[in-house]
Motif scaffolding. Structure first.
Motif, PDB file in Angstrom:
ATOM      1  N   ILE A 246       1.173  -1.145  -0.003  1.00  0.00           N
ATOM      2  CA  ILE A 246      -0.035  -0.061   0.143  1.00  0.00           C
ATOM      3  C   ILE A 246       0.906   1.320   0.038  1.00  0.00           C
ATOM      4  CG2 ILE A 246      -1.905   1.193   1.107  1.00  0.00           C
ATOM      5  CD1 ILE A 246      -2.544  -1.826   0.229  1.00  0.00           C
ATOM      6  N   GLU A 247       0.778   2.018  -1.064  1.00  0.00           N
ATOM      7  CA  GLU A 247       1.575   3.168  -1.013  1.00  0.00           C
ATOM      8  C   GLU A 247       1.052   4.202  -0.170  1.00  0.00           C
ATOM      9  OE1 GLU A 247       4.509   3.703  -2.478  1.00  0.00           O
ATOM     10  OE2 GLU A 247       4.552   1.722  -3.573  1.00  0.00           O
ATOM     11  N   ALA A 248       1.645   4.747   0.800  1.00  0.00           N
ATOM     12  CA  ALA A 248       0.970   5.569   1.692  1.00  0.00           C
ATOM     13  C   ALA A 248       0.169   6.979   1.033  1.00  0.00           C
ATOM     14  CB  ALA A 248       2.256   6.319   2.778  1.00  0.00           C
ATOM     15  N   ARG A 249       0.794   7.210   0.059  1.00  0.00           N
ATOM     16  CA  ARG A 249       0.213   8.452  -0.735  1.00  0.00           C
ATOM     17  C   ARG A 249      -0.669   8.126  -1.818  1.00  0.00           C
ATOM     18  NH1 ARG A 249       3.880  12.188  -1.537  1.00  0.00           N
ATOM     19  NH2 ARG A 249       5.469  10.697  -1.275  1.00  0.00           N
ATOM     20  N   PRO A 250      -1.507   8.640  -2.336  1.00  0.00           N
ATOM     21  CA  PRO A 250      -2.343   9.679  -1.585  1.00  0.00           C
ATOM     22  C   PRO A 250      -3.015   9.281  -0.702  1.00  0.00           C
ATOM     23  CG  PRO A 250      -3.609   9.012  -3.684  1.00  0.00           C
ATOM     24  CD  PRO A 250      -2.119   8.367  -3.762  1.00  0.00           C
ATOM     25  N   TRP A 251      -2.806   9.715   0.771  1.00  0.00           N
ATOM     26  CA  TRP A 251      -3.291   9.643   2.117  1.00  0.00           C
ATOM     27  C   TRP A 251      -4.802   9.237   2.202  1.00  0.00           C
ATOM     28  CZ3 TRP A 251      -1.010   7.023   5.575  1.00  0.00           C
ATOM     29  CH2 TRP A 251      -1.760   7.041   6.750  1.00  0.00           C
ATOM     30  N   ALA A 252      -5.504  10.148   1.372  1.00  0.00           N
ATOM     31  CA  ALA A 252      -6.913  10.164   1.371  1.00  0.00           C
ATOM     32  C   ALA A 252      -7.550   9.022   1.034  1.00  0.00           C
ATOM     33  CB  ALA A 252      -7.530  11.349   0.259  1.00  0.00           C
ATOM     34  N   THR A 253      -6.768   8.180   0.191  1.00  0.00           N
ATOM     35  CA  THR A 253      -7.367   6.828  -0.364  1.00  0.00           C
ATOM     36  C   THR A 253      -6.614   5.705   0.370  1.00  0.00           C
ATOM     37  OG1 THR A 253      -5.918   6.829  -2.087  1.00  0.00           O
ATOM     38  CG2 THR A 253      -8.035   7.866  -2.440  1.00  0.00           C
ATOM     39  N   ALA A 254      -5.757   5.899   1.134  1.00  0.00           N
ATOM     40  CA  ALA A 254      -5.034   4.668   1.682  1.00  0.00           C
ATOM     41  C   ALA A 254      -5.559   3.640   2.356  1.00  0.00           C
ATOM     42  CB  ALA A 254      -3.653   5.168   2.587  1.00  0.00           C
ATOM     43  N   GLY A 255      -6.551   4.252   3.312  1.00  0.00           N
ATOM     44  CA  GLY A 255      -7.360   3.255   3.991  1.00  0.00           C
ATOM     45  C   GLY A 255      -8.249   2.374   3.008  1.00  0.00           C
ATOM     46  N   GLU A 256      -8.699   2.956   2.098  1.00  0.00           N
ATOM     47  CA  GLU A 256      -9.627   2.255   1.213  1.00  0.00           C
ATOM     48  C   GLU A 256      -8.622   1.273   0.432  1.00  0.00           C
ATOM     49  OE1 GLU A 256     -11.373   4.941  -1.343  1.00  0.00           O
ATOM     50  OE2 GLU A 256     -12.586   5.959  -0.065  1.00  0.00           O
ATOM     51  N   ARG A 257      -7.397   1.741  -0.102  1.00  0.00           N
ATOM     52  CA  ARG A 257      -6.667   0.811  -0.613  1.00  0.00           C
ATOM     53  C   ARG A 257      -6.240  -0.465   0.174  1.00  0.00           C
ATOM     54  NH1 ARG A 257      -2.313   3.418  -1.754  1.00  0.00           N
ATOM     55  NH2 ARG A 257      -2.972   5.587  -1.124  1.00  0.00           N
ATOM     56  N   LEU A 258      -6.056  -0.227   1.542  1.00  0.00           N
ATOM     57  CA  LEU A 258      -5.632  -1.239   2.410  1.00  0.00           C
ATOM     58  C   LEU A 258      -6.823  -2.118   2.571  1.00  0.00           C
ATOM     59  CD1 LEU A 258      -3.742  -2.667   4.665  1.00  0.00           C
ATOM     60  CD2 LEU A 258      -4.933  -0.655   6.208  1.00  0.00           C
ATOM     61  N   ALA A 259      -8.032  -1.601   2.777  1.00  0.00           N
ATOM     62  CA  ALA A 259      -9.023  -2.459   2.916  1.00  0.00           C
ATOM     63  C   ALA A 259      -9.315  -3.258   1.634  1.00  0.00           C
ATOM     64  CB  ALA A 259     -10.585  -1.885   3.260  1.00  0.00           C
ATOM     65  N   ALA A 260      -9.148  -2.932   0.573  1.00  0.00           N
ATOM     66  CA  ALA A 260      -9.170  -3.560  -0.771  1.00  0.00           C
ATOM     67  C   ALA A 260      -8.306  -4.672  -0.593  1.00  0.00           C
ATOM     68  CB  ALA A 260      -9.335  -2.680  -2.140  1.00  0.00           C
ATOM     69  N   GLY A 261      -7.101  -4.428  -0.372  1.00  0.00           N
ATOM     70  CA  GLY A 261      -5.708  -5.246  -0.678  1.00  0.00           C
ATOM     71  C   GLY A 261      -5.945  -6.570   0.125  1.00  0.00           C
ATOM     72  N   VAL A 262      -6.648  -6.069   1.398  1.00  0.00           N
ATOM     73  CA  VAL A 262      -6.627  -7.356   2.415  1.00  0.00           C
ATOM     74  C   VAL A 262      -7.982  -8.276   1.935  1.00  0.00           C
ATOM     75  CG1 VAL A 262      -7.274  -7.897   4.679  1.00  0.00           C
ATOM     76  CG2 VAL A 262      -5.820  -5.948   4.469  1.00  0.00           C
ATOM     77  N   ALA A 263      -8.843  -7.488   1.634  1.00  0.00           N
ATOM     78  CA  ALA A 263     -10.102  -8.243   0.938  1.00  0.00           C
ATOM     79  C   ALA A 263      -9.863  -9.327   0.017  1.00  0.00           C
ATOM     80  CB  ALA A 263     -11.267  -7.256   0.844  1.00  0.00           C
ATOM     81  N   ALA A 264      -8.772  -8.796  -1.015  1.00  0.00           N
ATOM     82  CA  ALA A 264      -8.274  -9.572  -2.086  1.00  0.00           C
ATOM     83  C   ALA A 264      -7.406 -10.547  -1.627  1.00  0.00           C
ATOM     84  CB  ALA A 264      -7.674  -8.609  -3.081  1.00  0.00           C
ATOM     85  N   GLY A 265      -6.599 -10.643  -0.797  1.00  0.00           N
ATOM     86  CA  GLY A 265      -5.628 -11.733  -0.316  1.00  0.00           C
ATOM     87  C   GLY A 265      -4.545 -11.635  -1.209  1.00  0.00           C
ATOM     88  N   PRO A 266      -3.719 -12.643  -0.994  1.00  0.00           N
ATOM     89  CA  PRO A 266      -2.672 -13.019  -1.675  1.00  0.00           C
ATOM     90  C   PRO A 266      -3.015 -12.892  -3.412  1.00  0.00           C
ATOM     91  CG  PRO A 266      -2.345 -14.322  -0.150  1.00  0.00           C
ATOM     92  CD  PRO A 266      -3.668 -13.754  -0.204  1.00  0.00           C
ATOM     93  N   ALA A 267      -2.127 -12.469  -4.126  1.00  0.00           N
ATOM     94  CA  ALA A 267      -2.129 -12.307  -5.712  1.00  0.00           C
ATOM     95  C   ALA A 267      -1.900 -13.775  -6.282  1.00  0.00           C
ATOM     96  CB  ALA A 267      -1.318 -11.300  -6.382  1.00  0.00           C
TER      97      ALA A 267
END
Length: 205
Positions: free
Chosen positions: A184-205
């Motif tokens: 998860i790239e820290a910036r843009p910070w405004a979307t970091a939380g959403e990108r973290l949630a999406a990455g965790v939900a997706a699981g390993p590639a």
């Protein structure tokens, strides 16, 4: 697969110092109603129960604080050595949460991506997807300097520490990507939380 509705039992959130993982991790845990365990607290506990002779890597920064000024690559090597030294204790915490079925977010600098690829933790087997991980990366040294300044204004500019953090973060990100884990790239910070949630939900590639 966990039956708790989260899709995971243990969430590992790693990344270098100053990258923003704590700032991301606590809202993430709160949103899912789970506690946070900080790896720094695990290190403190193990240090309190051991001597530098027993666990030299874990005691390194307290016994050799001047080594923080060593060249960047050498400091990164020391950081990775601490990761390996604390790994059995982290595995024990993961095993406890798998055994008790209490979900948890484990957050800290000293988490290795390889932990999420394991299937056995201190003798406790994990089903696929029960242990997940994401790694937060901030690769801009100037931004890291600003982050440290905002967090620790009394320390003044911490340029060398920022360079170490950027390089250490790159190493963790490279390892994570090789294992198919979200970075998860820290910036843009405004979307970091959403990108973290999406990455965790997706699981390993």
């Amino acid at each position: 697969m966990s039956g708790n509705g989260l899709g995971w039992q243990v969430m590992l959130l790693g990344g270098a110092s100053g990258s923003g993982k704590t700032r991301l991790g606590y809202p993430f845990a709160q949103r899912h109603g789970v506690p946070v365990v900080e790896v720094d607290d695990i290190v403190e506990a193990v240090q309190a129960m051991t001597t530098p002779e027993q666990q030299p890597a874990l005691h390194h920064w307290t016994t050799r604080p001047e080594d923080a000024d060593l060249p960047v690559e050498r400091v990164v090597e020391l950081q990775l050595a601490i990761c390996e030294a604390v790994r059995p204790a982290v595995e024990a915490v993961i095993a406890n949460h798998l055994r008790t079925r209490v979900p948890v977010v484990i957050e800290g600098d000293y988490l290795l991506p390889a932990l999420a690829a394991q299937r056995s933790f201190a003798g406790v087997e994990a089903d696929a997807g029960e242990v997940r991980a994401a790694f937060v990366r901030e690769g801009d040294v100037d931004q890291l300097v600003r982050n440290y300044r905002d967090r620790e204004p009394e320390e003044g500019p911490q340029s060398h520490r920022a360079r170490v953090s950027a390089r250490y973060g790159d190493v963790l990100a490279e390892q994570a990507k090789a294992l198919g884990l979200p970075v998860i790239e820290a910036r843009p910070w405004a979307t970091a939380g959403e990108r973290l949630a999406a990455g965790v939900a997706a699981g390993p590639a």
